[in-house]
Write a protein that holds these residues in place. Structure first.
Motif, PDB file in Angstrom:
ATOM      1  N   TYR A 296      88.750  88.472-113.765  1.00  0.00           N
ATOM      2  CA  TYR A 296      88.024  87.456-114.519  1.00  0.00           C
ATOM      3  C   TYR A 296      86.545  87.809-114.479  1.00  0.00           C
ATOM      4  CZ  TYR A 296      87.526  85.712-109.715  1.00  0.00           C
ATOM      5  OH  TYR A 296      87.296  85.625-108.365  1.00  0.00           O
ATOM      6  N   VAL A 297      85.787  87.236-115.401  1.00  0.00           N
ATOM      7  CA  VAL A 297      84.352  87.498-115.508  1.00  0.00           C
ATOM      8  C   VAL A 297      83.582  86.488-114.659  1.00  0.00           C
ATOM      9  CG1 VAL A 297      82.382  87.530-117.083  1.00  0.00           C
ATOM     10  CG2 VAL A 297      84.586  88.481-117.816  1.00  0.00           C
ATOM     11  N   GLY A 298      82.595  86.976-113.913  1.00  0.00           N
ATOM     12  CA  GLY A 298      81.752  86.097-113.112  1.00  0.00           C
ATOM     13  C   GLY A 298      82.544  85.347-112.060  1.00  0.00           C
ATOM     14  N   THR A 299      82.371  84.031-112.001  1.00  0.00           N
ATOM     15  CA  THR A 299      83.112  83.217-111.043  1.00  0.00           C
ATOM     16  C   THR A 299      84.480  82.800-111.569  1.00  0.00           C
ATOM     17  OG1 THR A 299      82.181  81.158-111.900  1.00  0.00           O
ATOM     18  CG2 THR A 299      80.943  82.286-110.152  1.00  0.00           C
ATOM     19  N   GLY A 300      84.689  82.957-112.865  1.00  0.00           N
ATOM     20  CA  GLY A 300      85.952  82.548-113.464  1.00  0.00           C
ATOM     21  C   GLY A 300      86.077  81.053-113.669  1.00  0.00           C
ATOM     22  N   LYS A 301      85.005  80.322-113.432  1.00  0.00           N
ATOM     23  CA  LYS A 301      85.087  78.856-113.504  1.00  0.00           C
ATOM     24  C   LYS A 301      85.062  78.323-114.937  1.00  0.00           C
ATOM     25  CE  LYS A 301      82.993  77.989-108.971  1.00  0.00           C
ATOM     26  NZ  LYS A 301      81.842  77.368-108.260  1.00  0.00           N
ATOM     27  N   ASN A 302      84.611  79.131-115.869  1.00  0.00           N
ATOM     28  CA  ASN A 302      84.532  78.672-117.245  1.00  0.00           C
ATOM     29  C   ASN A 302      85.923  78.476-117.836  1.00  0.00           C
ATOM     30  OD1 ASN A 302      81.813  78.806-116.975  1.00  0.00           O
ATOM     31  ND2 ASN A 302      81.529  80.581-118.299  1.00  0.00           N
ATOM     32  N   ALA A 303      86.010  77.623-118.856  1.00  0.00           N
ATOM     33  CA  ALA A 303      87.322  77.239-119.393  1.00  0.00           C
ATOM     34  C   ALA A 303      87.345  77.311-120.910  1.00  0.00           C
ATOM     35  CB  ALA A 303      87.676  75.823-118.947  1.00  0.00           C
ATOM     36  N   TRP A 304      88.530  77.593-121.431  1.00  0.00           N
ATOM     37  CA  TRP A 304      88.801  77.526-122.870  1.00  0.00           C
ATOM     38  C   TRP A 304      89.979  76.602-123.112  1.00  0.00           C
ATOM     39  CZ3 TRP A 304      88.181  80.851-127.543  1.00  0.00           C
ATOM     40  CH2 TRP A 304      86.947  81.520-127.562  1.00  0.00           C
ATOM     41  N   SER A 305      89.967  75.946-124.253  1.00  0.00           N
ATOM     42  CA  SER A 305      91.145  75.220-124.706  1.00  0.00           C
ATOM     43  C   SER A 305      92.188  76.232-125.187  1.00  0.00           C
ATOM     44  CB  SER A 305      90.775  74.262-125.839  1.00  0.00           C
ATOM     45  OG  SER A 305      89.776  73.360-125.419  1.00  0.00           O
ATOM     46  N   PHE A 306      93.433  75.763-125.330  1.00  0.00           N
ATOM     47  CA  PHE A 306      94.498  76.674-125.777  1.00  0.00           C
ATOM     48  C   PHE A 306      95.475  75.949-126.693  1.00  0.00           C
ATOM     49  CE2 PHE A 306      95.835  75.262-121.409  1.00  0.00           C
ATOM     50  CZ  PHE A 306      96.923  74.482-121.772  1.00  0.00           C
ATOM     51  N   ILE A 307      96.264  76.745-127.442  1.00  0.00           N
ATOM     52  CA  ILE A 307      97.280  76.180-128.337  1.00  0.00           C
ATOM     53  C   ILE A 307      98.388  77.213-128.547  1.00  0.00           C
ATOM     54  CG2 ILE A 307      96.095  76.960-130.444  1.00  0.00           C
ATOM     55  CD1 ILE A 307      98.153  73.711-130.031  1.00  0.00           C
ATOM     56  N   HIS A 308      99.636  76.761-128.541  1.00  0.00           N
ATOM     57  CA  HIS A 308     100.764  77.647-128.841  1.00  0.00           C
ATOM     58  C   HIS A 308     100.780  77.936-130.337  1.00  0.00           C
ATOM     59  CE1 HIS A 308     104.866  79.166-129.215  1.00  0.00           C
ATOM     60  NE2 HIS A 308     104.932  79.250-127.895  1.00  0.00           N
TER      61      HIS A 308
ATOM     62  N   ARG B 175      95.464  64.422-133.700  1.00  0.00           N
ATOM     63  CA  ARG B 175      96.170  63.407-132.917  1.00  0.00           C
ATOM     64  C   ARG B 175      96.160  62.048-133.630  1.00  0.00           C
ATOM     65  NH1 ARG B 175      94.378  66.914-128.790  1.00  0.00           N
ATOM     66  NH2 ARG B 175      96.131  67.585-127.483  1.00  0.00           N
ATOM     67  N   LEU B 176      95.079  61.745-134.334  1.00  0.00           N
ATOM     68  CA  LEU B 176      95.047  60.513-135.110  1.00  0.00           C
ATOM     69  C   LEU B 176      96.055  60.551-136.253  1.00  0.00           C
ATOM     70  CD1 LEU B 176      91.225  59.692-135.311  1.00  0.00           C
ATOM     71  CD2 LEU B 176      93.003  58.339-134.166  1.00  0.00           C
ATOM     72  N   MET B 177      96.393  61.752-136.706  1.00  0.00           N
ATOM     73  CA  MET B 177      97.376  61.916-137.772  1.00  0.00           C
ATOM     74  C   MET B 177      98.800  61.931-137.234  1.00  0.00           C
ATOM     75  SD  MET B 177      95.344  64.873-139.926  1.00  0.00           S
ATOM     76  CE  MET B 177      96.599  65.037-141.196  1.00  0.00           C
ATOM     77  N   GLY B 178      98.968  61.807-135.913  1.00  0.00           N
ATOM     78  CA  GLY B 178     100.294  61.781-135.327  1.00  0.00           C
ATOM     79  C   GLY B 178     100.819  63.118-134.869  1.00  0.00           C
ATOM     80  N   TRP B 179      99.986  64.176-134.983  1.00  0.00           N
ATOM     81  CA  TRP B 179     100.424  65.497-134.514  1.00  0.00           C
ATOM     82  C   TRP B 179     100.517  65.516-132.995  1.00  0.00           C
ATOM     83  CZ3 TRP B 179      97.654  68.724-131.245  1.00  0.00           C
ATOM     84  CH2 TRP B 179      98.146  70.021-131.090  1.00  0.00           C
ATOM     85  N   LYS B 180     101.565  66.152-132.477  1.00  0.00           N
ATOM     86  CA  LYS B 180     101.720  66.329-131.039  1.00  0.00           C
ATOM     87  C   LYS B 180     102.226  67.738-130.751  1.00  0.00           C
ATOM     88  CE  LYS B 180     102.973  61.498-130.075  1.00  0.00           C
ATOM     89  NZ  LYS B 180     104.040  60.595-129.528  1.00  0.00           N
ATOM     90  N   PRO B 181     101.655  68.408-129.745  1.00  0.00           N
ATOM     91  CA  PRO B 181     102.187  69.723-129.371  1.00  0.00           C
ATOM     92  C   PRO B 181     103.579  69.586-128.773  1.00  0.00           C
ATOM     93  CG  PRO B 181     100.520  69.003-127.799  1.00  0.00           C
ATOM     94  CD  PRO B 181     100.500  68.008-128.912  1.00  0.00           C
ATOM     95  N   GLU B 182     104.449  70.539-129.093  1.00  0.00           N
ATOM     96  CA  GLU B 182     105.834  70.485-128.640  1.00  0.00           C
ATOM     97  C   GLU B 182     106.259  71.718-127.848  1.00  0.00           C
ATOM     98  OE1 GLU B 182     107.926  70.067-132.310  1.00  0.00           O
ATOM     99  OE2 GLU B 182     107.520  67.912-132.481  1.00  0.00           O
ATOM    100  N   GLN B 183     105.480  72.772-127.918  1.00  0.00           N
ATOM    101  CA  GLN B 183     105.873  74.046-127.311  1.00  0.00           C
ATOM    102  C   GLN B 183     105.526  74.095-125.817  1.00  0.00           C
ATOM    103  OE1 GLN B 183     107.690  76.232-129.076  1.00  0.00           O
ATOM    104  NE2 GLN B 183     107.566  74.749-130.757  1.00  0.00           N
ATOM    105  N   PRO B 184     106.088  75.063-125.079  1.00  0.00           N
ATOM    106  CA  PRO B 184     105.767  75.214-123.654  1.00  0.00           C
ATOM    107  C   PRO B 184     104.273  75.407-123.430  1.00  0.00           C
ATOM    108  CG  PRO B 184     107.639  76.590-124.262  1.00  0.00           C
ATOM    109  CD  PRO B 184     107.082  76.055-125.541  1.00  0.00           C
ATOM    110  N   ASP B 185     103.778  74.993-122.242  1.00  0.00           N
ATOM    111  CA  ASP B 185     102.362  75.178-121.952  1.00  0.00           C
ATOM    112  C   ASP B 185     102.056  76.654-121.735  1.00  0.00           C
ATOM    113  OD1 ASP B 185     103.000  75.909-119.311  1.00  0.00           O
ATOM    114  OD2 ASP B 185     102.458  73.970-118.485  1.00  0.00           O
ATOM    115  N   VAL B 186     100.795  76.954-121.524  1.00  0.00           N
ATOM    116  CA  VAL B 186     100.350  78.340-121.528  1.00  0.00           C
ATOM    117  C   VAL B 186     100.991  79.158-120.404  1.00  0.00           C
ATOM    118  CG1 VAL B 186      98.265  77.880-120.149  1.00  0.00           C
ATOM    119  CG2 VAL B 186      98.301  79.812-121.730  1.00  0.00           C
TER     120      VAL B 186
END
Length: 341
Positions: free
Chosen positions: A198-210, A303-314
């Protein structure tokens, strides 16, 4: 009569969109492919295929001008192809024809360029344009995004144009076996160098999506745009995020190290800090921006439109979908070729 759809970029995300639209049976899908093999594969899956590249801008303009719906999922950094689509849409508008255009940018434009050392509490929302409008015009992908927004304003109600900013995309479509970029690149780096990193301390974060949740979101928004009245205030906001959670880069490295160690491919599960000299095995000078900074977003509109993720997490998808394909790879190691513009 079927709606005419043009998909530019029938690869990782685009192919999943094509599959979903084809399954609905109400779209005639055309796509641009670079190879004879891809031409056959897409034709077998029911799409009309045209041989060409992103630099064939006259062809792209023509295909866009013939289409009720356009997706651009090939790359977020090829201005000429996006401009060609916009010219095609403008041609349709001059004839009184309406077009829906969904353009895939990327969440790198939200990144804070903090290189692994600065946890950031700012989470971007797409519920309004307020935060997005503060982005620098020199941020990654932003030049193209702003060109699209400008043309969107000129075309008015004759074109429903939206820019998507997906974060880390992961997982794969079991049918096509395509995988993404960032996490697979870090996995191949670990296989070559004998340790996850990982780069640096690795503490930084990104969002993800299947990838399949992203494709589902695209089609859901398409169906909304096909029927939304002109008075719908949601049409004024040109941006969509799509995420199902977030992960730090240190946790990504830990996930990779644990699984490669379990597979007997590295001698220790413990990740190391990636040195500047090792960037050559990742994204060169762009490594801190692509796999080291913060980019946090919230898919509030979906999410306001009713979309929900259904796939396995990362983590589950990495173990069951991505890693098995990476471990089957052979041949000379080649670092990913990608830039930010």
């Amino acid at each position: 009569m079927k709606s005419q759809v043009f998909v530019l970029g029938p690869g990782y995300v685009g192919r999943a969109i094509i599959d979903l639209l084809h399954s609905e049976g109400k779209y005639e899908i055309t796509t641009l492919v670079r190879t004879e093999k891809a031409l056959k594969d897409l034709s077998d899956d029911g799409a009309n295929t045209v041989l060409g590249s992103l630099d064939d801008t006259n062809l792209i303009e023509q295909l866009a001008a013939q289409s009720d719906v356009v997706f651009h999922t090939a790359t977020s950094d090829h201005l000429a192809s996006a401009q060609a689509i916009l010219r095609g849409i403008a041609k349709r508008a001059s004839q009184g024809k309406h077009t829906i255009y969904l353009h895939q940018s990327g969440a790198s434009c939200l990144s804070d360029q903090s290189a692994g050392n600065n946890p950031n509490n700012e989470v971007y929302s797409d519920s309004t344009t307020a935060q997005i409008d503060t982005l620098s015009p020199t941020a990654p992908h932003r030049k193209i995004d702003l060109a699209i927004v400008e043309e969107r304003q000129k075309l008015g109600s004759l074109a429903r144009i939206f820019i998507w900013m997906p974060p880390i995309i992961y997982g794969n479509n079991g049918k096509h076996k395509r995988i993404s970029i960032q996490i697979p690149a870090l996995t191949r780096f670990a296989l070559k160098n004998g340790h996850a990193g990982y780069v640096g301390t690795g503490k930084n974060a990104w969002s993800f999506i299947h990838v399949l949740d992203l494709a589902k979101a695209y089609t859901q928004v398409l169906h909304w745009l096909e029927t939304a009245p002109r008075s719908d205030l949601g049409l004024q906001n040109p941006y969509f995020f799509c995420e199902s959670g977030e992960i730090s880069w240190a946790d990504v490295a830990s996930m990779i190290g644990k699984n490669l160690y379990r597979a007997g491919r590295i001698v220790s599960p413990e990740p190391h800090v990636i040195s500047d000299s090792e960037y050559v095995d990742l994204f060169g000078k762009y490594t801190p921006d692509i796999v080291g900074c913060n980019s946090r977003s919230s898919a509030d509109r979906l999410r306001l439109m009713g979309w929900k993720p259904e796939q396995p997490d990362v983590q589950e998808a990495f173990e069951k979908e991505d890693l098995p394909l990476i471990l089957l790879e052979s041949g000379k190691f080649e670092p990913p070729n990608i830039t930010l513009s």
